[in-house]
Scaffold this motif. Sequence first.
Motif, mmCIF file in Angstrom:
data_model
loop_
_atom_site.group_PDB
_atom_site.id
_atom_site.type_symbol
_atom_site.label_atom_id
_atom_site.label_comp_id
_atom_site.label_asym_id
_atom_site.label_seq_id
_atom_site.Cartn_x
_atom_site.Cartn_y
_atom_site.Cartn_z
ATOM 1 N N LYS A 26 0.824 -1.212 0.000
ATOM 2 C CA LYS A 26 0.000 0.000 0.000
ATOM 3 C C LYS A 26 0.857 1.261 0.000
ATOM 4 C CE LYS A 26 -1.854 -1.095 3.982
ATOM 5 N NZ LYS A 26 -1.074 -2.301 4.308
ATOM 6 N N SER A 27 1.839 1.288 0.929
ATOM 7 C CA SER A 27 2.710 2.470 1.001
ATOM 8 C C SER A 27 3.468 2.643 -0.302
ATOM 9 C CB SER A 27 3.719 2.330 2.138
ATOM 10 O OG SER A 27 3.043 2.224 3.360
ATOM 11 N N THR A 28 4.009 1.557 -0.789
ATOM 12 C CA THR A 28 4.794 1.634 -2.019
ATOM 13 C C THR A 28 3.947 2.229 -3.143
ATOM 14 O OG1 THR A 28 5.964 -0.333 -1.279
ATOM 15 C CG2 THR A 28 6.253 0.310 -3.570
ATOM 16 N N PHE A 47 -2.295 10.077 1.880
ATOM 17 C CA PHE A 47 -2.153 9.835 3.320
ATOM 18 C C PHE A 47 -1.673 8.407 3.513
ATOM 19 C CE2 PHE A 47 -5.237 13.192 2.985
ATOM 20 C CZ PHE A 47 -5.014 14.015 4.080
ATOM 21 N N ASP A 48 -0.529 8.235 4.176
ATOM 22 C CA ASP A 48 -0.033 6.883 4.436
ATOM 23 C C ASP A 48 -0.202 6.547 5.918
ATOM 24 O OD1 ASP A 48 1.103 4.440 4.375
ATOM 25 O OD2 ASP A 48 3.103 5.095 3.740
ATOM 26 N N GLU A 49 -1.267 5.877 6.241
ATOM 27 C CA GLU A 49 -1.591 5.518 7.622
ATOM 28 C C GLU A 49 -1.402 6.699 8.577
ATOM 29 O OE1 GLU A 49 -0.448 1.796 9.118
ATOM 30 O OE2 GLU A 49 -0.030 0.901 7.166
ATOM 31 N N PRO A 50 -2.138 7.775 8.356
ATOM 32 C CA PRO A 50 -1.887 9.006 9.122
ATOM 33 C C PRO A 50 -2.197 8.893 10.610
ATOM 34 C CG PRO A 50 -3.902 9.207 7.848
ATOM 35 C CD PRO A 50 -3.242 7.942 7.396
#
Lengths: 264, 377
Positions: A55-57, A182-185
Amino acid sequence: MNAIQIPAAATSREIIVSIISLNKSFGAFHVLKDVDLDVGRGEVVVIIGASGSGKSTLIRCVNGLEMYQSGRLTVDGFSMPTEADRAIGGERELARIRKGVGMVFQQFNLFPHMSAIDNVAIAPIRVRGRKPDEARANALRLLDRVGLRDHAHKLPSQLSGGQQQRVAIARSLAMEPHIMLFDEPTSALDPEMVGEVLDVMRELAREGMTMMIVTHEMGFAREVADRVVYIDHGRILETGTPAEIFDRPTHERTRTFLSRVLRH
Amino acid sequence: MTTLALRWVHRNLFAKPFDAALSLVIIPMLAWAVYAFAHWALVEAHWQVVGGSFKVLMTGIYPADQLWRAWFSVATLCAMFGAGLGLSVRPGRAASTVVALGVALTGVMVAVAIDVHSGMLAAGSAALGVAAWCGVHHLAADQRIVLSGLLAGVVAIFVVLSPPGFEVWGGLLLSVVLTIAVSILTLPFGILLALGRQSRITSLRVISTAYIETMRSVPLILVVYWIWIIVPLLAPDTSVPGLLRGMAGFALFFAAYVAEYVRSGLQAVPKGQIEAARSLAMSSWTLNVDIVLPQALRVVVPSLVGQILDIFNGATLVFIIGLTDFLRAGQMILADPQNSGRTYEIYVFLFAVYLAIGGAITYASRRLEAHLARGSR
Ligand SMILES: Nc1ncnc2c1ncn2[C@@H]1O[C@H](COP(=O)(O)OP(=O)(O)O)[C@@H](O)[C@H]1O
Ligand SMILES: [Mg+2]
C-alpha cells in the motif's frame, strides 16, 4: 488481471491520477504487480490491505518517492519520469508533479528545528516563491483551519502526536495540492488523538479534495470513501464502493482480511 | 559535618583494602607536590618576568604605539565570546558572581603585572563581554543576527589590526585570531566537502573523498609548510603574507575534519525528513540548506567547538613558517640572556593560559551539547 475496475470515467469525473499496469520491485522482490488504478478529481480512494502488501509503495509512487520499473503513471497530466529518465535528470518534471501532490506520513516528519508556522510556510516560500509575510499569514490561516492557531509558534517537540499530524496536513495544504496522499496518518497516534486527525481529513473530503488514503480505520473508510481498493500481495484484488467491499466482498481473501480487521 | 566528611572519606578513599593502600600512597604524594609547587610559586619564583614581557607575550612585535588596535581586538573578542554565550547559557546569579569576581581579578592582575591603565582596559573588555552575554540573553536575540554580528566582529578585528602589516602580528593575539579565522573558514569548505562526498555526481564524490582522506592521513605541519612554499610558486608576482598562507594551510587541513563531522551529522538526519522535503517539491538546494544542514549542524556543533581547541593547540606550529605565536613569543623572551633563569616562570605561565583557554572551550562545548540535547526533539 481479474481485478474489478470501476473506471473513474464511468462516474464522469476528470481523471487526475492514472496508473496503468504498474510494476515495481525492490531488487528481486516484486512488490507491485500490474497495478491499474484511476483516481478522478474530487474522489476519495481508500486503500486497504494487510501489512506488507504494498500500500505504502503504491502511494509513494504517485509522488515519485519510489521509482517503478514498468507501466505508466500520470498525475495531473504530467507523466512520472521512470527510473531511466531520472538518471538523466527528470528532476524538473518530478518537482512539477510534486507541487500538485501533498503527502502526509505515518511518522508526521515535521521539521523539528522549525516552529509549526514555519513548517507550514517554508515550502511556499522556497518552492513557490511566495513572500515570507504572505506565506506566514496563509500558514496561520491553515493552522487555524486545523484548530492549531494557538500553537503556531511551538516547536514540533512541544506538540502532541495528533497536533503534529494536523500541522503536517496544514503543511501539505499550504502548497495548494490537487491531490493529497495519506499513508496511515493515524497509525502512530494514541487512540484518543485519532479522532482529531480524522476530523480534519473528513473536512477535506467534504470540501472536495482528491485523496488517496491508506488506513486501517475501517469505520472512517466506510464513511468518507467513494471507492475502496483492496491490495493483496502487491495486486489489486478488488475495488468498489464501501458498501460493495465491506458488505459484499467477492473474494475469499478480502473476506478473511476484513473479518480479521473488523473483529476488534 | 565531620561525621559526613569522615563517611565520604571512608566510602570514596578507604572502601576496600586496595583503595586504602592506593590512597595512602597517592594522597601524601599529591600533598607534597602541591606544597612544593606552591612554595616555589609564592616564594621562589620571579613573576616580574611575566609582567615585564607581557606585551611581547600578548602581541609579539606589534608596534607599541599601535597597541590600541590590539585593545580593540581584545574588547571585540570579549563581546563576541559573551554574545555567543548568551545564545545558550543563562546568566544566573551564581554565574554572575563568578564572572564579576573574574572581571575584577583580571583587572587587578593586569594592573599589577603591567600598569593601572591596562588593568582598566582589561577589566573594561571583560565587563563588555558580560554585558553582551546578558544583553543577548535578555533580548532573546535572533540567532542569525548574533551570528552575523560575530562574523562582523571578526572582519572588524582584521580591518583594525592589519594596517601595521601582517608580519608584525604575534603572541597570544596571533594565536587567537588565527584560531577564530581558521575555524570560520573551515566551515563552508568543510560543509561543501561533506555534501560533495555524498553527491550523486561521481566526479564530485571522488574528488571530495580523495581530498578528505588525503588531508586526514598527513600531518598538519606538512600541509601548512607545503602551502607556505607553494603559494609563491603559484603566484610569483604577488607576495601573500606568511600569516595568510599559514591560515590557508590550517583551513585546508581542518576542513577535511569538519567535513567528516558534518558527514556524521548528515547521516543522523532521519530519512523521513528528506522524504517530507521532497514531497513538498523542494529542490536539492533548499532541501540541504533549509532542512538537512540545520539539523545536521546542530548535532555536530559540540564537535566543531571542540575542534576549535585542536586548531588553537595546532597554532603552536606556525613558528615553522616564521610566525611568532604565543608559545614562540615565550621562547623568544627566554632567548634574551637577561631572562635566562626564568624558564619555569614563563612555561608555567604559558601552561596556565593554555589550560585556561582550553578549559573554557571544552566547557563551552559541553554546555552547548547539553543545551542542544534539551532544545531539539
Ligand atoms: N526500501 C525497501 N527496500 C526493500 N523492500 C522494501 C522497501 N520498502 C518496502 N519494502 C518491502 O515491500 C513490501 C511492501 O511494503 P509496503 O508498501 O511498505 O507495505 P504496506 O504499506 O502495505 O505495509 C514489504 O514486504 C516491504 O518489506
Ligand atoms: Mg505502509
